[in-house]
Design a protein around this motif. Structure first.
Motif, mmCIF file in Angstrom:
data_model
loop_
_atom_site.group_PDB
_atom_site.id
_atom_site.type_symbol
_atom_site.label_atom_id
_atom_site.label_comp_id
_atom_site.label_asym_id
_atom_site.label_seq_id
_atom_site.Cartn_x
_atom_site.Cartn_y
_atom_site.Cartn_z
ATOM 1 N N ALA A 120 3.679 -7.439 -12.653
ATOM 2 C CA ALA A 120 4.362 -6.674 -11.599
ATOM 3 C C ALA A 120 3.771 -6.912 -10.215
ATOM 4 O O ALA A 120 3.289 -5.989 -9.561
ATOM 5 N N ARG A 121 3.808 -8.170 -9.761
ATOM 6 C CA ARG A 121 3.390 -8.481 -8.391
ATOM 7 C C ARG A 121 1.987 -7.966 -8.081
ATOM 8 O O ARG A 121 1.728 -7.440 -6.998
ATOM 9 N N LEU A 122 1.086 -8.137 -9.011
ATOM 10 C CA LEU A 122 -0.268 -7.618 -8.828
ATOM 11 C C LEU A 122 -1.251 -8.558 -9.491
ATOM 12 O O LEU A 122 -1.088 -8.916 -10.657
ATOM 13 N N VAL A 123 -2.281 -8.965 -8.747
ATOM 14 C CA VAL A 123 -3.384 -9.725 -9.330
ATOM 15 C C VAL A 123 -4.595 -8.816 -9.488
ATOM 16 O O VAL A 123 -5.109 -8.631 -10.588
ATOM 17 N N TYR A 150 2.808 -4.121 -18.667
ATOM 18 C CA TYR A 150 3.344 -3.367 -17.533
ATOM 19 C C TYR A 150 4.211 -4.276 -16.666
ATOM 20 O O TYR A 150 3.711 -5.182 -16.001
ATOM 21 N N MET A 151 5.556 -4.027 -16.683
ATOM 22 C CA MET A 151 6.481 -4.946 -16.028
ATOM 23 C C MET A 151 7.557 -4.255 -15.198
ATOM 24 O O MET A 151 8.733 -4.617 -15.276
ATOM 25 N N PRO A 152 7.207 -3.254 -14.387
ATOM 26 C CA PRO A 152 8.223 -2.711 -13.477
ATOM 27 C C PRO A 152 8.507 -3.700 -12.355
ATOM 28 O O PRO A 152 7.812 -4.711 -12.208
ATOM 29 N N LEU A 157 8.557 -10.169 2.832
ATOM 30 C CA LEU A 157 7.673 -10.839 1.878
ATOM 31 C C LEU A 157 6.257 -10.284 1.941
ATOM 32 O O LEU A 157 5.596 -10.114 0.912
ATOM 33 N N LEU A 158 5.783 -10.005 3.142
ATOM 34 C CA LEU A 158 4.443 -9.439 3.276
ATOM 35 C C LEU A 158 4.345 -8.092 2.564
ATOM 36 O O LEU A 158 3.318 -7.763 1.957
ATOM 37 N N ALA A 159 5.437 -7.308 2.637
ATOM 38 C CA ALA A 159 5.442 -6.003 1.971
ATOM 39 C C ALA A 159 5.621 -6.130 0.466
ATOM 40 O O ALA A 159 5.027 -5.370 -0.309
ATOM 41 N N ALA A 160 6.434 -7.103 0.048
ATOM 42 C CA ALA A 160 6.812 -7.189 -1.364
ATOM 43 C C ALA A 160 5.856 -8.009 -2.209
ATOM 44 O O ALA A 160 5.804 -7.839 -3.426
ATOM 45 N N GLU A 161 5.096 -8.911 -1.601
ATOM 46 C CA GLU A 161 4.306 -9.859 -2.381
ATOM 47 C C GLU A 161 2.837 -9.928 -1.964
ATOM 48 O O GLU A 161 2.326 -11.005 -1.643
ATOM 49 N N MET A 166 4.089 -16.224 -14.568
ATOM 50 C CA MET A 166 4.195 -17.670 -14.389
ATOM 51 C C MET A 166 3.558 -18.101 -13.073
ATOM 52 O O MET A 166 2.674 -18.937 -13.029
ATOM 53 N N ASN A 167 4.027 -17.501 -11.995
ATOM 54 C CA ASN A 167 3.474 -17.849 -10.690
ATOM 55 C C ASN A 167 3.653 -16.680 -9.740
ATOM 56 O O ASN A 167 4.786 -16.401 -9.330
ATOM 57 N N PRO A 168 2.554 -16.059 -9.395
ATOM 58 C CA PRO A 168 1.222 -16.053 -9.955
ATOM 59 C C PRO A 168 1.221 -15.528 -11.391
ATOM 60 O O PRO A 168 2.105 -14.775 -11.717
#
Length: 345
Positions: free
Chosen positions: A101-104, A77-79, A190-194, A133-135
């Motif tokens: 996709a910005r999710l842990v 899953y890579m949106p 950044l707070l909203a996106a990451e 890669m990171n995260p």
């Protein structure tokens, strides 16, 4: 699962997604059975063609039911950003997910996303793992290095590089590049996106036995000293050409885990900015403990001209697929999996 290839659906086909498609096609343990796309101009096109390969008989579609009807074992899953409702549906249908996709784990997403994802995974008997890669690959390597310590009080990771090679316009404008040098506004973006960065420092802290009670973010920006056109983005003189952001997870006011990203666009090409930052062109890990440990990581392609820039983000996910499929149901991180490695060619 050893008696047949693992059935894989690739979800989106951008820079990282097409790199993942190539990796799935090249891995004899895996079988590509579907490709989901958001783009109208990609619908009906062959996945192999979209990935720069010969046709493979898998057509891109935006029909979620059609994707799930292929009975995949795992969706990669890579949106650009995750859709929590979409992930609930996938997990609830019994399909495992590995995502970049910005999710842990959803812990820092709004609307109780973490609990919703965990409930969907339990209901479907499926597993969700967030990586990249990171995260989360670099933090996993950093945490592995703490095994040589008697104790650890703090772990810090810095990603320091010029990102000219990753030509995703939406990503960089979303981080404030090419816009006014308003650190407060970039911090809000950044707070909203990451949220995954907060989730990562929390996971890092837990791995060394600490629960954090606060995540702070500090942001500094650098401005271009002249107009620059990078092809995928134009950065005018006086607008943002670099962002230095530090996420700090603390316990009772004491820093425990830190994740810093120092990014520029175009400095590697000789474009100047103010202030000028000395880049590491890789990752720096500092572990405070007994003993203190320092690591430096970078990747050095044999040929930069032909290097697949999506590789380093895509491969921690693709290489993890067998472990994700074999893992117990739930929302996990790479720290919960067996050691994920590449395969000998």
């Amino acid at each position: 699962m050893s008696e047949r290839p693992i059935r894989v659906v690739q979800w989106t086909s951008g820079i990282v997604g097409t790199s993942a498609v190539r990796a799935v096609l090249d891995d004899p343990r895996l079988e590509l059975v579907g490709l989901y796309t958001h783009s109208a101009d990609k619908r009906g096109l062959d996945a192999g063609t979209l990935a720069g390969r010969d046709p493979v008989g898998v057509a891109a579609t935006d029909d979620v039911d059609a994707v799930l009807s292929t009975r995949p074992d795992c969706i990669v899953y890579m949106p650009h950003w995750p859709d929590i409702g979409e992930l609930e549906r996938i997990l609830g249908s019994g399909v495992n997910v590995v995502t970049t996709a910005r999710l842990v784990n959803g812990e820092y997403y709004p609307d109780d996303a973490g609990s919703r994802l965990a409930a969907a995974a339990r209901a479907g008997g499926a597993t969700l793992v967030g990586t990249g890669m990171n995260p989360m690959h670099v933090p996993t390597v950093a945490l592995a290095a703490t095994a040589m310590c008697r104790h650890v009080s703090r772990i810090s990771i810095t990603e320091s590089m010029d990102c000219f090679g990753y030509g995703n316009t939406a990503t960089w404008t979303g981080y404030g590049f090419g816009g006014p040098p308003d650190s407060a506004d970039i911090k809000a973006k950044l707070l909203a996106a990451e949220p995954d960065y907060a989730e990562t420092v929390s996971a890092m802290a837990r791995a060394i036995g600490k629960e954090i009670d606060d995540v702070g973010l500090t942001v500094e920006c650098a401005v271009a000293l002249a107009d620059r056109d990078l092809g995928f983005i134009r950065i005018a003189e006086g607008t943002v050409a670099g962002v230095d952001a530090t996420w700090t997870g603390s316990r009772a006011g004491a820093p425990v885990a830190e994740l810093r990203t120092t990014w520029t666009l175009g400095s590697v090409l000789g474009h100047r900015q103010d202030p000028e930052w000395r880049l590491a062109f890789g990752y720096l890990v500092e572990i405070t403990g007994d003993p203190n440990v320092k690591l430096t990581m970078s990747f050095a392609p044999a040929d930069y001209e032909t290097f697949d820039i999506g590789t380093t983000t895509a491969m921690p996910a693709v290489n993890a697929i067998p472990a994700v499929v074999a893992a117990p149901a739930g929302v996990l991180t790479p720290l919960d999996l067996p050691l994920v490695t590449a395969r000998r060619r």
